[in-house]
Design a protein around this motif. Structure first.
Motif, PDB file in Angstrom:
ATOM      1  N   SER A  86     -18.189  19.201  92.945  1.00 29.58           N
ATOM      2  CA  SER A  86     -19.308  18.284  92.750  1.00 29.58           C
ATOM      3  C   SER A  86     -19.021  16.961  93.462  1.00 29.58           C
ATOM      4  O   SER A  86     -17.935  16.755  94.022  1.00 29.58           O
ATOM      5  CB  SER A  86     -19.544  18.039  91.253  1.00 29.58           C
ATOM      6  N   ASN A  87     -19.994  16.083  93.433  1.00 29.67           N
ATOM      7  CA  ASN A  87     -19.847  14.776  94.053  1.00 29.67           C
ATOM      8  C   ASN A  87     -18.748  13.988  93.344  1.00 29.67           C
ATOM      9  O   ASN A  87     -18.840  13.742  92.137  1.00 29.67           O
ATOM     10  CB  ASN A  87     -21.180  14.018  93.981  1.00 29.67           C
ATOM     11  N   ARG A  88     -17.722  13.593  94.065  1.00 26.09           N
ATOM     12  CA  ARG A  88     -16.592  12.892  93.441  1.00 26.09           C
ATOM     13  C   ARG A  88     -17.011  11.535  92.872  1.00 26.09           C
ATOM     14  O   ARG A  88     -16.408  11.046  91.912  1.00 26.09           O
ATOM     15  CB  ARG A  88     -15.467  12.727  94.454  1.00 26.09           C
ATOM     16  N   LYS A  89     -18.037  10.920  93.468  1.00 28.22           N
ATOM     17  CA  LYS A  89     -18.502   9.632  92.955  1.00 28.22           C
ATOM     18  C   LYS A  89     -19.048   9.753  91.539  1.00 28.22           C
ATOM     19  O   LYS A  89     -19.006   8.802  90.764  1.00 28.22           O
ATOM     20  CB  LYS A  89     -19.576   9.051  93.882  1.00 28.22           C
ATOM     21  N   LEU A 141     -26.428  10.479  89.535  1.00 31.77           N
ATOM     22  CA  LEU A 141     -25.895  11.039  90.774  1.00 31.77           C
ATOM     23  C   LEU A 141     -25.673  12.544  90.653  1.00 31.77           C
ATOM     24  O   LEU A 141     -25.879  13.292  91.619  1.00 31.77           O
ATOM     25  CB  LEU A 141     -24.578  10.359  91.146  1.00 31.77           C
ATOM     26  N   SER A 145     -27.655  14.784  93.339  1.00 37.76           N
ATOM     27  CA  SER A 145     -26.852  15.482  94.335  1.00 37.76           C
ATOM     28  C   SER A 145     -27.166  16.968  94.391  1.00 37.76           C
ATOM     29  O   SER A 145     -26.683  17.672  95.274  1.00 37.76           O
ATOM     30  CB  SER A 145     -25.359  15.292  94.039  1.00 37.76           C
TER      31      SER A 145
END
Length: 293
Positions: A86-89, A141, A145
């Protein structure tokens, strides 16, 4: 002659996903038993009022802050991993939110237990506000995403839960008692703004969690996001109860049973992070296996 198989042994880490999940469930169960068994008030001979023992309040804070600290560490592990799917942010912001909540709990506990103060607004609120902002960004997010496709009936569920959440929050907001007359006018404005911020944020997180729960329903990989959604639901329950209790119950003392949902929330955030890490590592192993064949 060479061996036809690899005899090297790779030590397994102690904190495997299975153990993390088991420890999280155990922590939640212990917290629930602690609240059920020891939350009863006793009569204070000096004041003639029913109070909770100080050791009990300390225990509730320990359960809560350790749950959120553990969740923060697990979220940071996901953020630092280059293998996370997944999006690390997402995990960066959720981890920072968990950290802010952990610090806020320390400050609030110090104010309540050490200083014996019940301030209308305190320094801990700054960290709780930061938690909501960071958590909201992280969960948003996670949705943005991915391509979210919900059926009409699913959007109707989101709408219904949103309406119910708004009505509950509105009812609780109407119970707001008069602030302390000694409160500075500027601090009074800050308190009103912060109170409404909490209410609006809780409702928004509830709606985001509902969308997340429906969008990520089904499949092993999406199990982590169902845990995150459940954590947001628990956060809403605990926040709404605490707001109602402090507004409607005279001389309310923290530690009632519904506050255990704060601990459930921290545990579920941590379990969600651990399950996402395990899903990412499993996908990496399957991909590597296909490349070798």
């Amino acid at each position: 002659m060479t061996n036809s198989y690899d005899t090297t042994y790779k030590a397994q880490p102690f904190f495997t996903t299975q153990r993390i999940v088991l420890m999280g469930i155990s922590w939640a169960v212990l917290a629930l038993l602690y609240f059920l068994l020891f939350s009863a008030k006793t009569l204070d001979p000096a004041s003639g009022k029913e109070i909770r023992e100080t050791w009990y309040s300390v225990g509730t804070y320990i359960f809560e802050i350790l749950a959120f600290l553990s969740a923060a560490v697990l979220c940071w592990r996901n953020w630092q991993s280059t293998q996370i799917i997944s999006n690390r942010k997402v995990w960066l912001f959720i981890g920072l939110g968990m950290s802010a909540y952990f610090i806020g709990g320390l400050v609030f506990g110090y104010t309540e237990l050490i200083q014996k103060q019940e301030a209308d607004i305190s320094f801990a609120d700054a960290f709780y506000v930061l938690n909501y902002l960071l958590l909201g960004i992280g969960m948003s997010l996670a949705l943005f995403s991915r391509r979210i496709t919900l059926e009409i009936w699913q959007w109707l569920i989101v709408f219904a839960i949103g309406v119910v959440g708004i009505l509950i929050a509105w009812f609780i907001a109407q119970q707001n008692p008069a602030p302390s007359p000694e409160l500075d006018p500027l601090l009074l404005k800050v308190k009103i703004a912060v109170d409404w911020f909490y209410i609006v944020s809780d409702v928004l997180l509830l709606i985001i969690a509902t969308i997340m729960l429906l969008a990520f329903w089904g499949g092993k990989v999406s199990l982590s996001w169902r845990m995150i959604a459940a954590a947001a639901f628990c956060l809403y329950i605990a926040d709404m109860w605490f707001k109602y209790a402090t507004n409607s119950i005279a001389n309310y003392e923290s530690g009632d049973i519904l506050e255990v949902f704060w601990i459930f929330s921290g545990v579920l955030f941590g379990m969600g992070a651990a399950l996402e890490y395990e899903a990412s590592m499993s996908l990496k192993r399957r991909t590597s296996g296909r490349k070798r064949t």
